[in-house]
Write a protein that holds these residues in place. Structure first.
Motif, PDB file in Angstrom:
ATOM      1  N   THR A   1     -25.387 -15.801   8.120  1.00  0.00           N
ATOM      2  CA  THR A   1     -25.123 -17.153   7.610  1.00  0.00           C
ATOM      3  C   THR A   1     -23.730 -17.634   8.012  1.00  0.00           C
ATOM      4  O   THR A   1     -23.538 -18.823   8.285  1.00  0.00           O
ATOM      5  CB  THR A   1     -25.291 -17.208   6.081  1.00  0.00           C
ATOM      6  N   GLU A   2     -22.774 -16.709   8.081  1.00  0.00           N
ATOM      7  CA  GLU A   2     -21.437 -17.098   8.535  1.00  0.00           C
ATOM      8  C   GLU A   2     -21.474 -17.572   9.989  1.00  0.00           C
ATOM      9  O   GLU A   2     -20.869 -18.596  10.343  1.00  0.00           O
ATOM     10  CB  GLU A   2     -20.467 -15.939   8.388  1.00  0.00           C
ATOM     11  N   LEU A   3     -22.202 -16.847  10.824  1.00  0.00           N
ATOM     12  CA  LEU A   3     -22.328 -17.247  12.223  1.00  0.00           C
ATOM     13  C   LEU A   3     -23.038 -18.590  12.344  1.00  0.00           C
ATOM     14  O   LEU A   3     -22.654 -19.448  13.154  1.00  0.00           O
ATOM     15  CB  LEU A   3     -23.089 -16.169  13.002  1.00  0.00           C
ATOM     16  N   LEU A   4     -24.079 -18.789  11.542  1.00  0.00           N
ATOM     17  CA  LEU A   4     -24.773 -20.076  11.552  1.00  0.00           C
ATOM     18  C   LEU A   4     -23.839 -21.205  11.125  1.00  0.00           C
ATOM     19  O   LEU A   4     -23.875 -22.303  11.676  1.00  0.00           O
ATOM     20  CB  LEU A   4     -25.998 -20.015  10.641  1.00  0.00           C
ATOM     21  N   GLY A   5     -23.010 -20.923  10.131  1.00  0.00           N
ATOM     22  CA  GLY A   5     -22.038 -21.926   9.690  1.00  0.00           C
ATOM     23  C   GLY A   5     -21.061 -22.299  10.784  1.00  0.00           C
ATOM     24  O   GLY A   5     -20.601 -23.448  10.857  1.00  0.00           O
ATOM     25  N   ASN A   6     -20.743 -21.343  11.645  1.00  0.00           N
ATOM     26  CA  ASN A   6     -19.800 -21.608  12.740  1.00  0.00           C
ATOM     27  C   ASN A   6     -20.389 -22.494  13.831  1.00  0.00           C
ATOM     28  O   ASN A   6     -19.644 -23.033  14.654  1.00  0.00           O
ATOM     29  CB  ASN A   6     -19.340 -20.296  13.365  1.00  0.00           C
ATOM     30  N   VAL A   7     -21.738 -22.630  13.861  1.00  0.00           N
ATOM     31  CA  VAL A   7     -22.367 -23.423  14.928  1.00  0.00           C
ATOM     32  C   VAL A   7     -23.078 -24.653  14.367  1.00  0.00           C
ATOM     33  O   VAL A   7     -23.985 -25.195  15.004  1.00  0.00           O
ATOM     34  CB  VAL A   7     -23.338 -22.569  15.774  1.00  0.00           C
ATOM     35  N   GLY A   8     -22.679 -25.093  13.174  1.00  0.00           N
ATOM     36  CA  GLY A   8     -23.146 -26.387  12.695  1.00  0.00           C
ATOM     37  C   GLY A   8     -24.065 -26.392  11.496  1.00  0.00           C
ATOM     38  O   GLY A   8     -24.301 -27.448  10.904  1.00  0.00           O
ATOM     39  N   PHE A   9     -24.618 -25.246  11.106  1.00  0.00           N
ATOM     40  CA  PHE A   9     -25.469 -25.208   9.916  1.00  0.00           C
ATOM     41  C   PHE A   9     -24.572 -25.292   8.680  1.00  0.00           C
ATOM     42  O   PHE A   9     -23.601 -24.538   8.555  1.00  0.00           O
ATOM     43  CB  PHE A   9     -26.307 -23.931   9.890  1.00  0.00           C
ATOM     44  N   ASP A  10     -24.881 -26.233   7.790  1.00  0.00           N
ATOM     45  CA  ASP A  10     -23.947 -26.482   6.691  1.00  0.00           C
ATOM     46  C   ASP A  10     -24.498 -26.208   5.301  1.00  0.00           C
ATOM     47  O   ASP A  10     -23.772 -26.355   4.311  1.00  0.00           O
ATOM     48  CB  ASP A  10     -23.413 -27.918   6.761  1.00  0.00           C
ATOM     49  N   SER A  11     -25.750 -25.812   5.172  1.00  0.00           N
ATOM     50  CA  SER A  11     -26.285 -25.447   3.860  1.00  0.00           C
ATOM     51  C   SER A  11     -27.447 -24.485   4.039  1.00  0.00           C
ATOM     52  O   SER A  11     -28.120 -24.481   5.080  1.00  0.00           O
ATOM     53  CB  SER A  11     -26.710 -26.683   3.071  1.00  0.00           C
ATOM     54  N   PHE A  12     -27.651 -23.663   2.992  1.00  0.00           N
ATOM     55  CA  PHE A  12     -28.633 -22.592   3.068  1.00  0.00           C
ATOM     56  C   PHE A  12     -29.376 -22.484   1.746  1.00  0.00           C
ATOM     57  O   PHE A  12     -28.793 -22.704   0.680  1.00  0.00           O
ATOM     58  CB  PHE A  12     -27.952 -21.254   3.386  1.00  0.00           C
ATOM     59  N   MET A  13     -30.649 -22.140   1.809  1.00  0.00           N
ATOM     60  CA  MET A  13     -31.446 -22.022   0.596  1.00  0.00           C
ATOM     61  C   MET A  13     -32.409 -20.846   0.746  1.00  0.00           C
ATOM     62  O   MET A  13     -33.137 -20.740   1.735  1.00  0.00           O
ATOM     63  CB  MET A  13     -32.231 -23.311   0.335  1.00  0.00           C
ATOM     64  N   ASP A  14     -32.386 -19.948  -0.257  1.00  0.00           N
ATOM     65  CA  ASP A  14     -33.314 -18.826  -0.243  1.00  0.00           C
ATOM     66  C   ASP A  14     -34.734 -19.313  -0.509  1.00  0.00           C
ATOM     67  O   ASP A  14     -34.962 -20.161  -1.378  1.00  0.00           O
ATOM     68  CB  ASP A  14     -32.915 -17.795  -1.304  1.00  0.00           C
ATOM     69  N   VAL A  15     -35.684 -18.786   0.242  1.00  0.00           N
ATOM     70  CA  VAL A  15     -37.108 -19.101   0.065  1.00  0.00           C
ATOM     71  C   VAL A  15     -37.886 -17.793   0.098  1.00  0.00           C
ATOM     72  O   VAL A  15     -37.331 -16.727   0.402  1.00  0.00           O
ATOM     73  CB  VAL A  15     -37.614 -20.062   1.168  1.00  0.00           C
ATOM     74  N   ASP A  16     -39.172 -17.854  -0.203  1.00  0.00           N
ATOM     75  CA  ASP A  16     -39.989 -16.637  -0.260  1.00  0.00           C
ATOM     76  C   ASP A  16     -39.983 -15.876   1.056  1.00  0.00           C
ATOM     77  O   ASP A  16     -39.970 -14.639   1.080  1.00  0.00           O
ATOM     78  CB  ASP A  16     -41.433 -16.979  -0.644  1.00  0.00           C
ATOM     79  N   GLU A  17     -39.973 -16.612   2.162  1.00  0.00           N
ATOM     80  CA  GLU A  17     -40.053 -15.966   3.481  1.00  0.00           C
ATOM     81  C   GLU A  17     -38.718 -15.405   3.967  1.00  0.00           C
ATOM     82  O   GLU A  17     -38.674 -14.663   4.943  1.00  0.00           O
ATOM     83  CB  GLU A  17     -40.564 -16.959   4.526  1.00  0.00           C
ATOM     84  N   GLY A  18     -37.627 -15.791   3.327  1.00  0.00           N
ATOM     85  CA  GLY A  18     -36.284 -15.394   3.752  1.00  0.00           C
ATOM     86  C   GLY A  18     -35.276 -16.411   3.277  1.00  0.00           C
ATOM     87  O   GLY A  18     -34.951 -16.494   2.100  1.00  0.00           O
TER      88      GLY A  18
ATOM     89  N   ILE B   1     -10.096 -31.765  -5.408  1.00  0.00           N
ATOM     90  CA  ILE B   1     -11.350 -31.016  -5.508  1.00  0.00           C
ATOM     91  C   ILE B   1     -11.954 -30.945  -4.106  1.00  0.00           C
ATOM     92  O   ILE B   1     -12.138 -31.975  -3.461  1.00  0.00           O
ATOM     93  CB  ILE B   1     -12.334 -31.716  -6.461  1.00  0.00           C
ATOM     94  N   ALA B   2     -12.236 -29.740  -3.642  1.00  0.00           N
ATOM     95  CA  ALA B   2     -12.806 -29.568  -2.299  1.00  0.00           C
ATOM     96  C   ALA B   2     -13.990 -28.611  -2.392  1.00  0.00           C
ATOM     97  O   ALA B   2     -13.829 -27.393  -2.312  1.00  0.00           O
ATOM     98  CB  ALA B   2     -11.756 -29.048  -1.327  1.00  0.00           C
ATOM     99  N   ASN B   3     -15.162 -29.171  -2.579  1.00  0.00           N
ATOM    100  CA  ASN B   3     -16.396 -28.391  -2.650  1.00  0.00           C
ATOM    101  C   ASN B   3     -17.122 -28.600  -1.316  1.00  0.00           C
ATOM    102  O   ASN B   3     -17.944 -29.502  -1.182  1.00  0.00           O
ATOM    103  CB  ASN B   3     -17.247 -28.854  -3.831  1.00  0.00           C
ATOM    104  N   ILE B   4     -16.792 -27.771  -0.325  1.00  0.00           N
ATOM    105  CA  ILE B   4     -17.296 -28.008   1.035  1.00  0.00           C
ATOM    106  C   ILE B   4     -17.938 -26.724   1.545  1.00  0.00           C
ATOM    107  O   ILE B   4     -19.028 -26.373   1.128  1.00  0.00           O
ATOM    108  CB  ILE B   4     -16.161 -28.503   1.959  1.00  0.00           C
ATOM    109  N   ASN B   5     -17.289 -26.005   2.427  1.00  0.00           N
ATOM    110  CA  ASN B   5     -17.733 -24.676   2.832  1.00  0.00           C
ATOM    111  C   ASN B   5     -16.527 -23.909   3.352  1.00  0.00           C
ATOM    112  O   ASN B   5     -15.462 -24.483   3.609  1.00  0.00           O
ATOM    113  CB  ASN B   5     -18.865 -24.727   3.866  1.00  0.00           C
ATOM    114  N   ARG B   6     -16.698 -22.620   3.479  1.00  0.00           N
ATOM    115  CA  ARG B   6     -15.569 -21.751   3.813  1.00  0.00           C
ATOM    116  C   ARG B   6     -14.836 -22.179   5.072  1.00  0.00           C
ATOM    117  O   ARG B   6     -13.595 -22.266   5.100  1.00  0.00           O
ATOM    118  CB  ARG B   6     -16.068 -20.314   3.985  1.00  0.00           C
ATOM    119  N   ASN B   7     -15.567 -22.457   6.133  1.00  0.00           N
ATOM    120  CA  ASN B   7     -14.925 -22.742   7.424  1.00  0.00           C
ATOM    121  C   ASN B   7     -14.099 -24.016   7.384  1.00  0.00           C
ATOM    122  O   ASN B   7     -12.988 -24.066   7.919  1.00  0.00           O
ATOM    123  CB  ASN B   7     -15.989 -22.828   8.510  1.00  0.00           C
TER     124      ASN B   7
END
Length: 277
Positions: A21-38, A211-217
């Protein structure tokens, strides 16, 4: 703006998932959600880089990861998805965040009406809920406040309900900007200044609370600009990262002269408070 959603199978363990997920965040993915498949990762269409994604998936450590599904999520579909499953969120028994199609409830001290549209910030996610929890125990009366990466504008709206003075909400996404303008009106807090911009828009304006609720990067990249805008004795609230990233956030904050005060966590998501002594 359309989103691209990739659903991936989970890697072999949590450490690899965090790396992925960290690598995905580095290439533009900005949010993540757990689902049954992964888990599903979201990226704006204009930020998507297939070559970069292919490079990550080619890594030996992620050889077992499979793409379960790929889909395009148009703007207009987001609202329908939210409306079909959206329930009000109540925090600490006094702050309720609801959608326009829910009835108002005067039993809550703060009853915020938020139309999410394509923007982040409804308190359903741990990061927003954690910031709200921290805000409810903070004195905002007469304080100048910046909500950086404001999304729906919910945190700026709550700050104003808590008695803040000058309150500025900034987001670099035009849809979020328009959404925040609508939500400010829905909550009759028209004194909030909503801006389309990013850290380069701050121009050393001064605030008592940021207040900065963004993402780590983004926090690590832009923190120095936030600190320039934080008054002496002012506090800054960071969220949008995992507990494992707290030490990185803390190291950068302390290198810029901030002092750690406290943090809270839920499901590995973390929100931390620092002060500019």
């Amino acid at each position: 703006m359309n989103y691209i959603a990739y659903t991936f199978s989970n890697p072999q363990n949590e450490a690899l998932k965090d790396m992925f997920t960290e690598l995905l965040g580095n290439v533009g993915f900005d949010s993540f959600m757990d689902v049954d498949e992964g888990f599903t990762a979201y990226c704006t269409e204009n930020a998507f880089n297939k070559d970069a994604l292919d490079g990550i998936l080619a890594m030996e450590q992620l050889a077992d990861v499979q793409i379960v599904k790929r889909e395009i999520i148009p703007d207009q579909d987001w609202n329908a998805t939210w409306e079909s499953s959206y329930e009000p969120v109540v925090i600490d028994g006094i702050c309720r965040i609801r959608a326009p199609f829910h009835e108002a409830d005067n039993n809550y001290k703060f009853d915020l009406c938020i139309e999410p549209k394509m923007s982040f910030g409804t308190a359903h996610h741990e990061t927003t809920a954690q910031i709200i929890k921290l805000m409810l125990s903070e004195d905002f009366k007469g304080k100048d406040v910046l909500d950086m990466g404001s999304g729906t504008g919910v945190l700026a709206i709550l700050a104003k309900k808590l008695g803040s003075a000058k309150t500025v909400a900034i987001d670099n996404d035009e849809w979020a900007y328009r959404n925040a303008l609508d939500n400010v009106k829905l909550n009759s807090e028209n004194e909030i200044v909503v801006e389309l911009g990013d850290a380069n828009s701050l121009n050393n304006r001064q605030f008592d609370i940021i207040i900065a609720n963004i993402n780590r990067n983004i926090l690590l990249r832009d923190m120095h600009e936030y600190v320039k805008c934080l008054k002496k004795g002012g506090k800054i609230f960071f969220s949008g990262f995992y507990e494992a990233d707290l030490q990185l956030i803390r190291k950068e904050a302390e290198s810029l002269g901030l002092s750690y005060l406290n943090h809270i966590k839920e499901n590995d998501w973390t929100a931390a408070v620092f002060i500019n002594k």
